[in-house]
Design a protein around this motif. Structure first.
Motif, mmCIF file in Angstrom:
data_model
loop_
_atom_site.group_PDB
_atom_site.id
_atom_site.type_symbol
_atom_site.label_atom_id
_atom_site.label_comp_id
_atom_site.label_asym_id
_atom_site.label_seq_id
_atom_site.Cartn_x
_atom_site.Cartn_y
_atom_site.Cartn_z
ATOM 1 N N SER A 41 12.330 -4.966 1.708
ATOM 2 C CA SER A 41 12.651 -4.058 0.600
ATOM 3 C C SER A 41 11.402 -3.682 -0.197
ATOM 4 O O SER A 41 11.417 -2.704 -0.947
ATOM 5 N N LEU A 42 10.327 -4.440 -0.042
ATOM 6 C CA LEU A 42 9.077 -4.178 -0.761
ATOM 7 C C LEU A 42 8.167 -3.204 -0.032
ATOM 8 O O LEU A 42 7.155 -2.776 -0.577
ATOM 9 N N LEU A 43 8.525 -2.860 1.198
ATOM 10 C CA LEU A 43 7.640 -2.072 2.057
ATOM 11 C C LEU A 43 8.038 -0.604 2.112
ATOM 12 O O LEU A 43 9.212 -0.256 1.962
ATOM 13 N N SER A 44 7.050 0.235 2.380
ATOM 14 C CA SER A 44 7.327 1.661 2.556
ATOM 15 C C SER A 44 8.061 1.871 3.880
ATOM 16 O O SER A 44 8.032 1.018 4.777
ATOM 17 N N ALA A 45 8.714 3.002 4.007
ATOM 18 C CA ALA A 45 9.481 3.304 5.219
ATOM 19 C C ALA A 45 8.623 3.252 6.489
ATOM 20 O O ALA A 45 9.054 2.675 7.488
ATOM 21 N N PRO A 46 7.406 3.829 6.502
ATOM 22 C CA PRO A 46 6.603 3.758 7.729
ATOM 23 C C PRO A 46 6.260 2.323 8.134
ATOM 24 O O PRO A 46 6.278 1.988 9.322
ATOM 25 N N VAL A 47 5.998 1.466 7.156
ATOM 26 C CA VAL A 47 5.675 0.069 7.453
ATOM 27 C C VAL A 47 6.915 -0.641 7.993
ATOM 28 O O VAL A 47 6.844 -1.365 8.992
ATOM 29 N N ARG A 48 8.065 -0.419 7.365
ATOM 30 C CA ARG A 48 9.314 -1.021 7.851
ATOM 31 C C ARG A 48 9.610 -0.592 9.287
ATOM 32 O O ARG A 48 9.939 -1.417 10.140
ATOM 33 N N ARG A 49 9.477 0.709 9.547
ATOM 34 C CA ARG A 49 9.749 1.211 10.898
ATOM 35 C C ARG A 49 8.793 0.602 11.917
ATOM 36 O O ARG A 49 9.197 0.245 13.034
ATOM 37 N N ALA A 50 7.507 0.467 11.558
ATOM 38 C CA ALA A 50 6.522 -0.114 12.472
ATOM 39 C C ALA A 50 6.871 -1.556 12.805
ATOM 40 O O ALA A 50 6.824 -1.964 13.968
ATOM 41 N N LEU A 51 7.227 -2.328 11.800
ATOM 42 C CA LEU A 51 7.590 -3.727 12.028
ATOM 43 C C LEU A 51 8.881 -3.827 12.840
ATOM 44 O O LEU A 51 8.969 -4.613 13.791
ATOM 45 N N GLU A 52 9.872 -3.044 12.481
ATOM 46 C CA GLU A 52 11.147 -3.062 13.204
ATOM 47 C C GLU A 52 10.965 -2.687 14.669
ATOM 48 O O GLU A 52 11.593 -3.283 15.547
ATOM 49 N N GLU A 54 8.571 -3.364 16.502
ATOM 50 C CA GLU A 54 8.002 -4.532 17.181
ATOM 51 C C GLU A 54 8.954 -5.729 17.168
ATOM 52 O O GLU A 54 8.605 -6.792 17.668
ATOM 53 N N GLY A 55 10.123 -5.565 16.546
ATOM 54 C CA GLY A 55 11.077 -6.662 16.469
ATOM 55 C C GLY A 55 10.747 -7.661 15.370
ATOM 56 O O GLY A 55 11.240 -8.787 15.368
ATOM 57 N N ILE A 56 9.914 -7.241 14.416
ATOM 58 C CA ILE A 56 9.506 -8.118 13.316
ATOM 59 C C ILE A 56 10.394 -7.809 12.110
ATOM 60 O O ILE A 56 10.156 -6.848 11.390
ATOM 61 N N THR A 57 11.414 -8.631 11.928
ATOM 62 C CA THR A 57 12.337 -8.396 10.810
ATOM 63 C C THR A 57 12.440 -9.601 9.884
ATOM 64 O O THR A 57 13.186 -9.559 8.911
ATOM 65 N N THR A 58 11.700 -10.667 10.208
ATOM 66 C CA THR A 58 11.697 -11.852 9.356
ATOM 67 C C THR A 58 10.254 -12.277 9.096
ATOM 68 O O THR A 58 9.341 -11.933 9.866
ATOM 69 N N LEU A 59 10.057 -13.038 8.037
ATOM 70 C CA LEU A 59 8.718 -13.523 7.729
ATOM 71 C C LEU A 59 8.237 -14.523 8.772
ATOM 72 O O LEU A 59 7.047 -14.542 9.113
ATOM 73 N N SER A 60 9.134 -15.319 9.315
ATOM 74 C CA SER A 60 8.711 -16.273 10.351
ATOM 75 C C SER A 60 8.224 -15.541 11.595
ATOM 76 O O SER A 60 7.264 -15.965 12.238
ATOM 77 N N LYS A 61 8.839 -14.423 11.920
ATOM 78 C CA LYS A 61 8.378 -13.607 13.058
ATOM 79 C C LYS A 61 7.036 -12.963 12.721
ATOM 80 O O LYS A 61 6.136 -12.918 13.564
ATOM 81 N N LEU A 73 -0.594 -1.621 14.437
ATOM 82 C CA LEU A 73 0.688 -0.930 14.550
ATOM 83 C C LEU A 73 0.633 0.416 13.824
ATOM 84 O O LEU A 73 0.140 0.505 12.698
ATOM 85 N N HIS A 74 1.157 1.433 14.479
ATOM 86 C CA HIS A 74 1.196 2.767 13.876
ATOM 87 C C HIS A 74 2.101 2.732 12.648
ATOM 88 O O HIS A 74 3.239 2.296 12.720
ATOM 89 N N GLY A 75 1.548 3.156 11.513
ATOM 90 C CA GLY A 75 2.318 3.173 10.264
ATOM 91 C C GLY A 75 1.896 2.095 9.284
ATOM 92 O O GLY A 75 2.353 2.081 8.155
ATOM 93 N N ILE A 76 1.033 1.186 9.746
ATOM 94 C CA ILE A 76 0.577 0.106 8.870
ATOM 95 C C ILE A 76 -0.915 0.222 8.643
ATOM 96 O O ILE A 76 -1.689 0.321 9.590
ATOM 97 N N PRO A 82 -1.733 -6.651 1.409
ATOM 98 C CA PRO A 82 -1.502 -7.555 0.270
ATOM 99 C C PRO A 82 -0.018 -7.911 0.078
ATOM 100 O O PRO A 82 0.313 -9.065 -0.185
ATOM 101 N N THR A 83 0.858 -6.945 0.239
ATOM 102 C CA THR A 83 2.293 -7.203 0.092
ATOM 103 C C THR A 83 2.777 -8.145 1.185
ATOM 104 O O THR A 83 3.546 -9.072 0.925
ATOM 105 N N LEU A 84 2.314 -7.910 2.411
ATOM 106 C CA LEU A 84 2.721 -8.778 3.516
ATOM 107 C C LEU A 84 2.182 -10.194 3.330
ATOM 108 O O LEU A 84 2.918 -11.170 3.511
ATOM 109 N N ARG A 85 0.907 -10.308 2.932
ATOM 110 C CA ARG A 85 0.305 -11.632 2.697
ATOM 111 C C ARG A 85 1.066 -12.394 1.614
ATOM 112 O O ARG A 85 1.383 -13.566 1.768
ATOM 113 N N LYS A 86 1.341 -11.703 0.509
ATOM 114 C CA LYS A 86 2.031 -12.340 -0.622
ATOM 115 C C LYS A 86 3.434 -12.793 -0.219
ATOM 116 O O LYS A 86 3.858 -13.896 -0.572
#
Length: 97
Positions: A41-52, A54-61, A73-76, A82-86
């Motif tokens: 919910s903290l990420l922009s749409a392009p970043v969310r789409r890029a992670l999704e 790749e199948g990355i939908t959890t912090l553990s992944k 990844l395209h879109g990141i 910084p948001t991802l690290r935090k």
């Protein structure tokens, strides 16, 4: 139809929108898809789409990847990191070394 602001498009749900680029993503559909909580919910749409994509939908992944791999990844871009690290740090996780 093309306007001075871009090309008018209609998504499969019937939303009408105008975009200058070739991107066909409907802004209204993206807003409806945005999670209400969690790190996504903290990420922009392009970043969310890029992670999704790749199948990355959890912090553990996410913690299974290096920062360099995520930045490829395209879109990141660097401003997303910084948001991802935090988010990882708050869960006691980090990017793979």
């Amino acid at each position: 139809m093309t306007t001075a602001k871009g090309k008018r498009r209609t998504c499969e749900k019937g939303h009408t929108f105008v975009k200058k680029s070739d991107c066909s993503t409907c802004p209204k559909c993206e807003a409806e898809r945005k999670p209400k909580e969690g790190f996504m919910s903290l990420l922009s749409a392009p970043v969310r789409r890029a992670l999704e994509a790749e199948g990355i939908t959890t912090l553990s992944k996410l913690a299974e990847y290096t920062e360099k791999e995520i930045l490829k990844l395209h879109g990141i871009g660097p401003s997303s990191m910084p948001t991802l690290r935090k988010s990882l740090e708050e869960e006691g996780l980090s990017f793979k070394a």
